[in-house]
Design a protein around this motif. Structure first.
Motif, PDB file in Angstrom:
ATOM      1  N   ARG A  54      20.911  16.595 -17.892  1.00  0.00           N
ATOM      2  CA  ARG A  54      20.823  16.667 -16.429  1.00  0.00           C
ATOM      3  C   ARG A  54      21.045  18.093 -15.932  1.00  0.00           C
ATOM      4  O   ARG A  54      20.380  18.546 -15.001  1.00  0.00           O
ATOM      5  CB  ARG A  54      21.845  15.715 -15.798  1.00  0.00           C
ATOM      6  N   LEU A  55      21.978  18.804 -16.561  1.00  0.00           N
ATOM      7  CA  LEU A  55      22.222  20.193 -16.185  1.00  0.00           C
ATOM      8  C   LEU A  55      20.976  21.035 -16.431  1.00  0.00           C
ATOM      9  O   LEU A  55      20.583  21.843 -15.578  1.00  0.00           O
ATOM     10  CB  LEU A  55      23.396  20.755 -16.989  1.00  0.00           C
ATOM     11  N   GLY A  56      20.353  20.847 -17.574  1.00  0.00           N
ATOM     12  CA  GLY A  56      19.145  21.586 -17.882  1.00  0.00           C
ATOM     13  C   GLY A  56      18.029  21.312 -16.883  1.00  0.00           C
ATOM     14  O   GLY A  56      17.282  22.225 -16.498  1.00  0.00           O
ATOM     15  N   ARG A  60      16.249  23.902 -13.770  1.00  0.00           N
ATOM     16  CA  ARG A  60      14.813  24.111 -13.600  1.00  0.00           C
ATOM     17  C   ARG A  60      14.310  23.559 -12.268  1.00  0.00           C
ATOM     18  O   ARG A  60      13.108  23.403 -12.067  1.00  0.00           O
ATOM     19  CB  ARG A  60      14.055  23.493 -14.776  1.00  0.00           C
ATOM     20  N   GLY A  61      15.254  23.261 -11.380  1.00  0.00           N
ATOM     21  CA  GLY A  61      14.879  22.860 -10.031  1.00  0.00           C
ATOM     22  C   GLY A  61      14.694  21.373  -9.815  1.00  0.00           C
ATOM     23  O   GLY A  61      14.282  20.949  -8.726  1.00  0.00           O
ATOM     24  N   GLU A  64      18.036  15.378  -8.841  1.00  0.00           N
ATOM     25  CA  GLU A  64      17.865  13.923  -8.846  1.00  0.00           C
ATOM     26  C   GLU A  64      17.894  13.362  -7.432  1.00  0.00           C
ATOM     27  O   GLU A  64      18.726  13.742  -6.611  1.00  0.00           O
ATOM     28  CB  GLU A  64      18.950  13.264  -9.690  1.00  0.00           C
ATOM     29  N   GLY A  65      16.972  12.467  -7.176  1.00  0.00           N
ATOM     30  CA  GLY A  65      16.869  11.850  -5.861  1.00  0.00           C
ATOM     31  C   GLY A  65      15.973  12.619  -4.913  1.00  0.00           C
ATOM     32  O   GLY A  65      15.597  12.098  -3.863  1.00  0.00           O
ATOM     33  N   LYS A  66      15.637  13.846  -5.273  1.00  0.00           N
ATOM     34  CA  LYS A  66      14.777  14.674  -4.428  1.00  0.00           C
ATOM     35  C   LYS A  66      13.533  15.142  -5.180  1.00  0.00           C
ATOM     36  O   LYS A  66      12.420  14.916  -4.748  1.00  0.00           O
ATOM     37  CB  LYS A  66      15.550  15.878  -3.885  1.00  0.00           C
ATOM     38  N   LYS A  67      13.768  15.799  -6.304  1.00  0.00           N
ATOM     39  CA  LYS A  67      12.658  16.361  -7.073  1.00  0.00           C
ATOM     40  C   LYS A  67      12.349  15.571  -8.335  1.00  0.00           C
ATOM     41  O   LYS A  67      11.338  15.810  -8.991  1.00  0.00           O
ATOM     42  CB  LYS A  67      12.967  17.816  -7.460  1.00  0.00           C
ATOM     43  N   ALA A 277      15.385  19.888 -21.604  1.00  0.00           N
ATOM     44  CA  ALA A 277      14.846  19.961 -20.241  1.00  0.00           C
ATOM     45  C   ALA A 277      13.630  20.884 -20.183  1.00  0.00           C
ATOM     46  O   ALA A 277      12.738  20.706 -19.337  1.00  0.00           O
ATOM     47  CB  ALA A 277      15.925  20.434 -19.272  1.00  0.00           C
ATOM     48  N   TYR A 278      13.589  21.871 -21.070  1.00  0.00           N
ATOM     49  CA  TYR A 278      12.431  22.775 -21.125  1.00  0.00           C
ATOM     50  C   TYR A 278      11.161  21.984 -21.441  1.00  0.00           C
ATOM     51  O   TYR A 278      10.109  22.184 -20.818  1.00  0.00           O
ATOM     52  CB  TYR A 278      12.663  23.853 -22.191  1.00  0.00           C
TER      53      TYR A 278
END
Length: 329
Positions: A54-56, A60-61, A64-67, A277-278
């Motif tokens: 989640r941090l990763g 990267r923008g 959660e809940g928005k993007k 996350a990458y």
């Protein structure tokens, strides 16, 4: 003439209502990508990994809940539930599935050949038949790999150097893990070179730890090696404590030593899941998983738990201490 004026008023009011409508209401709302987390054990047992991923994503923008939307499905150690959970994520039409461990990735790959799958830490994906090629995976799987044989050899080597007197080592494996045969083969090959006797103990559920360690005591084992598996990782503190009670020198992953084991060697779990996350980001931006090379971890860290060594009365040789990346005091 009156009818014409009425129509003009209606048009004017319509124009005013359009102008008064916020632009975002008129524009089509952008689709929020959905990412599925498929976990074979409990969420609490994988909490540090979930947090790192989640941090990763946030870095990267992806807020959660928005993007981004995250769908977590956990089998809580009941592996029979994994096929249904994987199918559920597929039915939700998630954009990416992040599989936590080999058991999860196998079921995810059985459930879909089209939805991209990211595996943050794989053993040998080619050897396990999960991918045909590291440079160009060609299927729907990508992520990072930690090649196993060298790591297992080093764990036994460090353990033998720390406690030269050991001769009999109990190896904990989860037979449900498709990598278990590969793990045992690598461990046996390494043990032969060190003249160590290996005995394999299979564990499929946390409730089996008590009976297994009783069997280890009856077999007069002098040390234990914990193979890499999500079941064991979720229960590292208990395994380390049972080994301590029975005066068993122990080795496993880096995180195992952090949880109380004597020797740990391997990748930094948190960094690997953060790195995952990458891959998620690249896929959400249009890359195909088959075009993203499976990365190989190059940095493995040695961790020695001096608190555990002191409790055992073990004096770790200085030659080993100076090679440690971290010493737990």
């Amino acid at each position: 003439m009156g009818e014409l004026m009425t129509n003009r008023r209606h048009l004017a009011l319509l124009g005013m209502s359009v102008l008064a409508t916020p632009f975002h209401s008129l524009a089509r709302s952008p689709k929020v990508p959905r990412v599925g987390f498929l976990i074979s054990e409990t969420v609490s047992g994988q909490a540090s990994r979930v947090d790192a991923l989640r941090l990763g994503l946030r870095e990267r923008g992806y807020v959660e809940g928005k993007k981004i939307a995250v769908e977590i499905r956990s089998a809580d150690g009941n592996y029979d539930l994994l096929p249904g959970l994987a199918a559920e994520l597929v039915s939700l039409k998630v954009d990416v599935i992040v599989a936590f461990g080999t058991k999860a990735v196998v079921e995810a790959m059985r459930a879909t050949t089209t939805i991209p799958i990211v595996e943050p830490i794989m053993g040998d994906p080619v050897g396990l038949g999960l991918s045909s090629n590291l440079a160009r995976p060609q299927g729907n799987l990508t992520g990072s790999s930690q090649f196993g044989p060298e790591a297992y050899a080093k764990r036994l080597e460090f353990l033998k150097e720390a406690v030269p007197s050991i001769a009999r080592v109990a190896v904990l494996v989860n037979p449900v893990n498709t990598a278990s045969a590969f793990q045992v083969h690598a461990i046996r090959a390494a043990s032969d070179a060190l003249k160590l006797e290996i005995q394999v103990f299979e564990i499929q559920a946390a409730k089996e730890f008590g009976n297994t360690f009783a069997a280890i005591a009856q077999g007069r084992m002098e040390a234990t090696l914990v193979s890499t598996d999500t079941l064991f990782r979720a229960n590292y503190p208990e395994i380390a404590e049972r080994a301590r009670r029975q005066k068993l020198a122990s080795t496993g992953t880096r995180e195992f030593a952090m949880a109380g084991g004597l020797i740990g060697y391997g990748v930094d779990d948190a960094k690997m899941y953060r790195r995952a996350a990458y891959f998620v980001d690249r896929i959400l931006k249009g890359s195909k998983p088959g075009d993203l090379p499976i990365e190989q971890a190059t940095r493995l860290e040695l961790v020695i738990n001096l608190k555990t060594a002191k409790a055992f009365g073990i004096a770790i040789p200085q030659s080993l201490l100076v090679r440690a990346d971290e010493l737990i005091q």
